[in-house]
Design an enzyme around this catalytic site. Structure first.
Site, PDB file in Angstrom:
ATOM      1  N   ASP A   1     -72.590  44.167  60.788  1.00 55.75           N
ATOM      2  CA  ASP A   1     -71.426  45.335  60.858  1.00 55.75           C
ATOM      3  C   ASP A   1     -69.954  44.779  60.184  1.00 55.75           C
ATOM      4  O   ASP A   1     -69.575  43.745  60.589  1.00 55.75           O
ATOM      5  CB  ASP A   1     -71.033  45.869  62.316  1.00 55.75           C
ATOM      6  CG  ASP A   1     -70.543  47.325  62.326  1.00 55.75           C
ATOM      7  OD1 ASP A   1     -70.531  47.981  61.388  1.00 55.75           O
ATOM      8  OD2 ASP A   1     -69.617  47.549  63.461  1.00 55.75           O
TER       9      ASP A   1
ATOM     10  N   GLU B   1     -68.298  54.991  66.703  1.00 53.36           N
ATOM     11  CA  GLU B   1     -67.761  54.789  65.496  1.00 53.36           C
ATOM     12  C   GLU B   1     -68.501  55.455  64.350  1.00 53.36           C
ATOM     13  O   GLU B   1     -69.528  55.307  64.242  1.00 53.36           O
ATOM     14  CB  GLU B   1     -67.617  53.075  65.335  1.00 53.36           C
ATOM     15  CG  GLU B   1     -66.842  52.470  66.432  1.00 53.36           C
ATOM     16  CD  GLU B   1     -66.565  51.141  65.988  1.00 53.36           C
ATOM     17  OE1 GLU B   1     -67.129  50.412  65.333  1.00 53.36           O
ATOM     18  OE2 GLU B   1     -65.522  50.638  66.461  1.00 53.36           O
TER      19      GLU B   1
ATOM     20  N   ASP C   1     -71.953  53.334  65.431  1.00 53.31           N
ATOM     21  CA  ASP C   1     -71.818  52.105  66.226  1.00 53.31           C
ATOM     22  C   ASP C   1     -71.054  52.253  67.593  1.00 53.31           C
ATOM     23  O   ASP C   1     -70.015  52.169  67.786  1.00 53.31           O
ATOM     24  CB  ASP C   1     -70.908  51.073  65.417  1.00 53.31           C
ATOM     25  CG  ASP C   1     -70.596  49.658  66.296  1.00 53.31           C
ATOM     26  OD1 ASP C   1     -71.507  49.406  66.920  1.00 53.31           O
ATOM     27  OD2 ASP C   1     -69.386  48.881  65.659  1.00 53.31           O
TER      28      ASP C   1
ATOM     29  N   LYS D   1     -71.066  45.988  71.861  1.00 45.94           N
ATOM     30  CA  LYS D   1     -71.890  46.836  70.759  1.00 45.94           C
ATOM     31  C   LYS D   1     -73.225  46.760  70.761  1.00 45.94           C
ATOM     32  O   LYS D   1     -73.755  47.638  70.317  1.00 45.94           O
ATOM     33  CB  LYS D   1     -71.229  46.067  69.577  1.00 45.94           C
ATOM     34  CG  LYS D   1     -69.994  46.061  69.442  1.00 45.94           C
ATOM     35  CD  LYS D   1     -69.283  47.239  68.788  1.00 45.94           C
ATOM     36  CE  LYS D   1     -67.824  47.104  68.403  1.00 45.94           C
ATOM     37  NZ  LYS D   1     -67.267  48.337  67.663  1.00 45.94           N
TER      38      LYS D   1
ATOM     39  N   THR E   1     -77.284  51.242  68.775  1.00 47.78           N
ATOM     40  CA  THR E   1     -76.558  51.610  67.379  1.00 47.78           C
ATOM     41  C   THR E   1     -77.498  52.690  66.733  1.00 47.78           C
ATOM     42  O   THR E   1     -78.824  52.507  66.721  1.00 47.78           O
ATOM     43  CB  THR E   1     -76.521  50.196  66.195  1.00 47.78           C
ATOM     44  OG1 THR E   1     -75.830  49.334  66.833  1.00 47.78           O
ATOM     45  CG2 THR E   1     -75.846  50.845  65.036  1.00 47.78           C
TER      46      THR E   1
ATOM     47  N   GLU F   1     -58.897  55.511  68.682  1.00 47.72           N
ATOM     48  CA  GLU F   1     -57.841  55.964  67.660  1.00 47.72           C
ATOM     49  C   GLU F   1     -57.333  57.399  68.049  1.00 47.72           C
ATOM     50  O   GLU F   1     -56.365  57.480  68.045  1.00 47.72           O
ATOM     51  CB  GLU F   1     -58.199  55.803  66.217  1.00 47.72           C
ATOM     52  CG  GLU F   1     -58.461  54.651  65.559  1.00 47.72           C
ATOM     53  CD  GLU F   1     -59.472  54.549  64.258  1.00 47.72           C
ATOM     54  OE1 GLU F   1     -60.870  54.626  64.452  1.00 47.72           O
ATOM     55  OE2 GLU F   1     -58.958  54.850  63.188  1.00 47.72           O
TER      56      GLU F   1
HETATM   57 MN    MN Z   1     -68.405  49.157  63.964  1.00 46.95          MN
END
Ligand code: MN
Length: 434
Positions: free
Chosen positions: A134, A206, A240, A260, A264, A381
């Site tokens: 990644d 993500e 992700d 993580k 995925t 974000e």
């Molecule tokens: Mn990522």
């Protein structure tokens, strides 16, 4: 035959299809009613079964060799053949499916055995993934996240010299539709000096572009930037999934680990480099004062046409929205143009130390946010780390993902004079922690 000279297919549902018109022809792996997974091509509402087509004698020459490489029900061997095989197969598929094709009768005679409805099929991962890496090339995301932690110095000094990345976990990559179980882990509560253990409370997504590696390289032999495009087989969408509270505690000094590696998700169709050719773009000029890439990362042709113009979208569908029959709500509308490094630069950098890439390896681009609100590719974000919850059309509020929330990624390429193509969906629903 060029992309523009053929506009229509005799497969009626392909014409004007949002994702899979004749001009796309992405490859994937599917099964029907528990059958062994096999390779196919999406066209409109249908999947063209390459194994059945091979047995029906629809391929010869280079296209036949290309399809023979898909016999094991995975695309690795086909990816390893490189672009000549992909182009030969694409040319033959365009012949078979264009309006007025003399082979229409042969194909239709085989019925659903050769051309089943996609709705009757289950999709799988397109390739056996040996390694997943990644990257972090979405500069707006890097800046937005950096600002949360270091308001005066959001980007670390290496960012504009090195395409930053980390080795991800290949064993937990799954095709769209796989549920994501809320993970357990260690987190450090605000103000505490010792961690607690429990379910993740800050589960996030993500929005990323996935890159499928084609021909690999031998150990010790770097891929030159000018040759990098030859080593990319195609593209997908990648989510992700990220446990932000676990990440915040574990990530220093070696980067993300268990935050993580629980899952995925990827969209199952491989959109080829050839299908994306009309949607290539020049890499955006670097802002005044930024360093030039080092020579091993710089190629004039890559700078002129190595970027991609793909519109990316994230939608959220909550349990309550499903109950109230509300449509999924858009959280993000972004674009692959916000990549600070091109995919060729990622390949050249990954292999410059001699690291071996193999056919079917998967890269993630890193989160692809734009500069404006509405373009942010993660809840971290959008809500500024949970400080600014968002209000949904259902009346609900979100800081991070709740159980029952489903995240849907979509992508679309559009350009005047060309048929629009899409990627199909990358979906995943959050299940409660066990
Ligand atoms: Mn990522």
């Amino acid at each position: 035959m060029t992309q523009t000279s053929i506009t229509r297919s005799w497969v009626a549902s392909a014409n004007g299809h949002a994702d899979f018109p004749l001009q796309n022809l992405p490859l994937g792996v599917f099964s029907i009613a528990g059958s062994a997974p096999r390779c196919g091509v999406a066209i409109g509402e249908h999947i063209f079964d390459l194994q059945v087509a091979l047995e029906a004698g629809l391929f010869d020459g280079a296209a036949r060799s290309a399809v023979e490489a898909t016999r094991d029900g995975q695309l690795n061997a086909f990816f390893q053949l490189g672009s000549a095989a992909r182009v030969a197969l694409r040319e033959r598929l365009l012949e078979l499916f264009s309006e007025g094709s003399t082979l229409r009768g042969n194909i239709e005679a085989q019925g659903a055995k050769l051309l089943p409805l996609a709705a009757d099929c289950q999709m799988h991962l397109p390739a056996r993934i040996s390694d997943y890496t990644d990257f972090y090339v979405g500069i707006e995301h890097a800046q937005n996240v950096g600002k949360l932690f270091r308001p005066d110095n959001p980007l670390l000094p290496n960012y504009k010299y090195v395409p930053i990345g980390y080795h991800g976990r290949a064993s937990t990559v799954r095709a769209s539709g796989t549920d994501v179980r809320r993970p357990h882990g260690q987190t450090l509560p605000a103000g505490a000096s010792e961690p607690t253990f429990g379910p993740c409370a800050r589960l996030d997504y993500e929005l990323e572009l996935g890159i499928w590696i084609g021909q690999g390289n031998a150990l010790g032999e770097p891929i030159a930037i000018g040759d990098a495009a030859e080593h990319i087989a195609g593209f997908c969408l990648l989510n992700d999934w990220s446990a932000r509270d676990i990440q915040a505690w574990e990530y220093q000094p070696l980067g993300p680990f268990l935050s993580k590696s629980f899952l995925t998700s990827v969209s199952p169709w491989v959109v080829t480099a050839e299908a994306l050719a009309p949607f290539r773009a020049a890499q955006a000029p670097r802002p005044e004062g930024d360093p030039q890439p080092l020579p091993y990362l710089f190629d004039p042709r890559d700078q002129a046409a190595g970027a991609l113009d793909i519109e990316l979208e994230v939608l959220l569908l909550t349990e309550r929205m499903r109950e109230q029959n509300l449509p999924a709500q858009r959280l993000t509308l972004s674009n692959t143009r916000y990549m600070y490094w091109t995919v060729a630069q990622m390949v050249a950098h990954h292999s410059v130390n001699g690291c071996q890439l193999q056919a079917g390896d998967l890269f993630g681009s890193g989160t692809l946010s734009g500069p404006e609100s509405g373009q942010f590719g993660s809840l971290l974000e959008i809500t500024e780390g949970g400080k600014k919850p968002i209000e949904l059309a259902s009346g609900e509020v979100r800081k991070f993902l709740e159980d029952g929330d489903e995240i849907i990624l979509r992508a679309r390429c559009a350009r005047d004079g060309y048929a629009s193509i899409g990627f199909g969906e990358c979906r995943g629903k959050v299940l409660a922690a066990r």
